[in-house]
Design a protein around this motif. Structure first.
Motif, PDB file in Angstrom:
ATOM      1  N   GLU A   1      37.346  38.283  49.673  1.00  0.00           N
ATOM      2  CA  GLU A   1      36.975  39.094  49.215  1.00  0.00           C
ATOM      3  C   GLU A   1      35.881  38.671  48.240  1.00  0.00           C
ATOM      4  N   LYS A   2      36.435  37.818  47.443  1.00  0.00           N
ATOM      5  CA  LYS A   2      35.868  36.893  46.557  1.00  0.00           C
ATOM      6  C   LYS A   2      34.156  36.396  46.758  1.00  0.00           C
ATOM      7  N   ARG A   3      34.293  36.007  47.743  1.00  0.00           N
ATOM      8  CA  ARG A   3      33.262  35.267  49.019  1.00  0.00           C
ATOM      9  C   ARG A   3      32.186  36.774  49.199  1.00  0.00           C
ATOM     10  N   LYS A   4      33.078  37.585  49.583  1.00  0.00           N
ATOM     11  CA  LYS A   4      31.990  38.438  50.185  1.00  0.00           C
ATOM     12  C   LYS A   4      31.194  39.057  48.935  1.00  0.00           C
ATOM     13  N   ASP A   5      32.051  39.339  48.309  1.00  0.00           N
ATOM     14  CA  ASP A   5      31.408  39.764  46.660  1.00  0.00           C
ATOM     15  C   ASP A   5      30.345  39.062  45.452  1.00  0.00           C
ATOM     16  N   SER A   6      30.356  38.357  46.191  1.00  0.00           N
ATOM     17  CA  SER A   6      30.166  37.173  45.565  1.00  0.00           C
ATOM     18  C   SER A   6      28.117  37.753  46.242  1.00  0.00           C
ATOM     19  N   CYS A   7      28.559  37.829  47.708  1.00  0.00           N
ATOM     20  CA  CYS A   7      27.654  37.760  48.267  1.00  0.00           C
ATOM     21  C   CYS A   7      26.301  39.118  47.715  1.00  0.00           C
ATOM     22  N   ILE A   8      26.820  40.343  46.621  1.00  0.00           N
ATOM     23  CA  ILE A   8      25.844  41.662  46.069  1.00  0.00           C
ATOM     24  C   ILE A   8      25.804  40.526  44.832  1.00  0.00           C
TER      25      ILE A   8
END
Length: 125
Positions: free
Chosen positions: A9-16
């Motif tokens: 989830e942190k990796r996903k959020d870092s995309c933004i």
């Protein structure tokens, strides 16, 4: 930045967050790496950010990934996310992909476009 976090989830959020830094080459490189993340949600988010904010280079990176991973069923998640962007948000993904191939038509990018053409409705592209 949590692009290397063990938490998907942190990796996903870092995309933004990385998308806000584009066209910085470090951010672009991290997003390209995330197209091959072990978690499909991260891959999809990276693809969406690259499609929205990465310009022709972002689209080409997505096409290259799709073409390179043509036999990997998980790459379909990326293509379906792009389909959602085209249908529901009226982003001309298919046209952008075709335009990008005019700039660089590597074998993987051409294969990636073929995958998109099978999945995306051509009447919107």
């Amino acid at each position: 930045m949590h692009a290397l976090s063990l938490d998907w989830e942190k990796r996903k959020d870092s995309c933004i967050a990385l998308g806000k830094l584009l066209p910085a080459s470090d951010a672009f490189g991290a997003l390209i790496t995330m197209l091959d993340d072990p978690d499909t949600a991260v891959e999809q988010e990276a693809a969406e950010v690259l499609a929205r904010f990465g310009g022709i280079d972002g689209i080409l990176a997505i096409l290259e990934t799709l073409g390179r991973r043509a036999e990997d069923g998980d790459s379909d998640y990326i293509a379906y996310r792009l389909r959602e962007l085209q249908i529901f948000e009226q982003l001309p993904i298919l046209q952008l992909a075709r335009n990008a191939l005019e700039v660089n038509s590597s074998p993987f990018a051409r294969e990636g476009l073929k995958q998109l053409e099978r999945i995306l409705p051509s009447h919107n592209g």
